[in-house]
Scaffold this motif. Structure first.
Motif, short mmCIF file in Angstrom:
data_model
loop_
_atom_site.label_atom_id
_atom_site.label_comp_id
_atom_site.label_asym_id
_atom_site.label_seq_id
_atom_site.Cartn_x
_atom_site.Cartn_y
_atom_site.Cartn_z
N SER A 102 48.75 39.37 36.60
CA SER A 102 47.95 38.80 35.55
C SER A 102 48.66 38.35 34.06
CB SER A 102 46.89 40.09 35.11
OG SER A 102 47.60 41.10 34.40
N ASP A 170 36.60 38.01 28.86
CA ASP A 170 36.84 39.46 28.93
C ASP A 170 37.80 40.07 28.09
OD1 ASP A 170 39.06 38.74 30.18
OD2 ASP A 170 39.04 39.65 32.06
N THR A 172 40.76 39.66 27.72
CA THR A 172 42.24 39.89 28.41
C THR A 172 42.84 38.60 28.06
OG1 THR A 172 41.92 38.70 30.24
CG2 THR A 172 41.52 41.36 30.34
N GLY A 175 41.56 35.95 30.40
CA GLY A 175 40.25 35.51 30.14
C GLY A 175 40.07 34.55 28.76
N ASP A 201 37.38 43.99 30.79
CA ASP A 201 37.44 43.59 32.13
C ASP A 201 37.21 45.04 33.07
OD1 ASP A 201 39.40 45.52 31.00
OD2 ASP A 201 41.25 44.66 31.72
N GLY A 225 37.56 35.63 33.30
CA GLY A 225 37.91 36.83 33.70
C GLY A 225 37.99 36.76 35.36
#
Length: 374
Positions: A102, A170, A172, A175, A201, A225
């Motif tokens: 990620s 989300d 992040t 995202g 998330d 996301g």
């Protein structure tokens, strides 16, 4: 069949004599626990298959026998755990790292690898920040969110005819990044973003944000996301009677998405930050067959890119005649490798040159190719 997947540049470094073996350790980090574990394990298995192929062929560096070892770590998609995993790999004196999975863990970990002088190739992290920090150790073998988000934004308007668009992310790094790039590209007569919402998330209840969105009557909802959130979000969207199309990036573009969503057929359009043209499809199909035979599961998304990441690193070591990070790093920056996923070379930032994207929808519960975009 395995030999077909090893290019000439690597084949010249293979062969065999039995002598003392140098151990070359390649670290891999992804979410092996938590809601994205199925994606992290996919990445790890792609790297593992490359390691097994290199060992099976008797890889040599500078005429000396080499034993390749994969050193896996779990970051659970958590930035703190990601930096801890990165430090463990530095302390283990790995020769290189493929990962993280990620963007939220890749970006903070990249500083640790840079400070240690250890090359890092991500096969999945797409946030542009990763390769724009001035770290000459950071590379990726997939297109970034600038290309992915902008391509999806244009596709939503020109191909799907979307006019009223809602955007959810989300929170992040991944995202937010892909949702932001998507929103920038949404332009055209009568086209507007009617609502922007966010979740997190780990969320499971989306009733409040979806009720707000329903009142705006969108014809398309974009989600930034992963499938572990996007699937239940789509399931609840349908339960509320929202008839909009659903779109997202590579995080939702998985084989698991239909199961998580209840049904994704003719509703979802998504894109992977990678792709092969017709001439490369045979190699990809052969890889998928070998992968399933070895691990008993289908490729989710990025296993082939992690396979290529390991092989790209190996090519640089072979060219440098050394697995010492300081010595092979300059060769990695100028490497040219013909991978399963296509030709790999890096620009001045460490991004793949001319990276492809693949657009998909779902039919009968299966990902179905729409088109490859260069």
């Amino acid at each position: 069949m395995q030999s077909k997947l090893i290019p000439l540049a690597l084949a010249l470094a293979f062969a065999g004599s039995a002598g003392a073996q140098q151990v070359v350790k390649i670290g891999h980090v992804a979410a092996i626990s938590g809601p994205s574990a199925h994606l992290g394990k996919d990445d790890e298995n792609g790297a593992r298959l490359a390691i097994e192929d290199l060992n099976a062929k008797g890889f040599k560096i500078d005429g000396k026998a080499v034993k390749w070892v994969l050193v896996p770590e779990d970051d659970a998609s958590d930035p703190k755990q990601g930096t801890a995993a990165a430090q463990k790999l530095v302390d283990a004196r790995v020769n290189g790292v493929v990962g993280h999975q990620s963007s939220g863990t890749t970006i903070p970990a990249s500083k640790i690898y840079y400070d240690a002088g250890i090359p890092q190739i991500s096969g999945a992290a797409t946030n542009p920040v990763y390769t724009h920090q001035g770290f000459n150790t950071a590379f990726r073998v997939v297109a970034n969110d600038s290309k992915l988000g902008s391509t999806l934004g244009k596709y939503a308007v020109t191909k799907l005819g979307a006019k009223r668009i809602a955007v959810i992310d989300d929170r992040t790094a991944y995202g937010q990044g892909v949702a932001s790039e998507f929103a920038k590209a949404v332009k055209g007569p009568g086209v507007s973003i009617v609502d922007k919402q966010f979740t997190n998330d780990k969320a499971t209840d989306f009733n409040a944000i979806l009720t707000s969105i329903k009142a705006k009557n969108p014809d398309l909802i974009f989600f930034g996301g992963m499938d572990s959130v996007g699937g239940p979000l789509l399931r609840q969207m349908k339960a509320l009677g929202i008839k909009a199309k659903f779109m997202g990036g590579d995080g939702i573009c998985t084989e698991a998405m239909p199961k998580l969503a209840g049904n994704a057929d003719d509703i979802v359009t998504c894109a992977e930050a990678g792709g092969v043209l017709a001439g490369q499809q045979k190699n990809m199909d052969e890889f998928a067959a070998r992968f399933k035979k070895r691990f008993g599961v289908e490729v989710q998304i990025y296993a082939p890119y992690y396979y290529d990441a390991v092989m790209t690193m190996a090519t640089a070591m072979a060219n440098a005649r050394s697995a010492d990070p300081i010595k092979y790093l300059p060769y990695l920056a100028k490497v040219k490798y013909q991978g399963i996923t296509g030709p790999i070379a890096f620009d001045n930032y460490g991004d793949i040159k001319d990276g492809a994207l693949t657009l998909f929808t779902y039919k009968n519960g299966k990902k179905t190719l729409l088109e490859v975009v260069k």
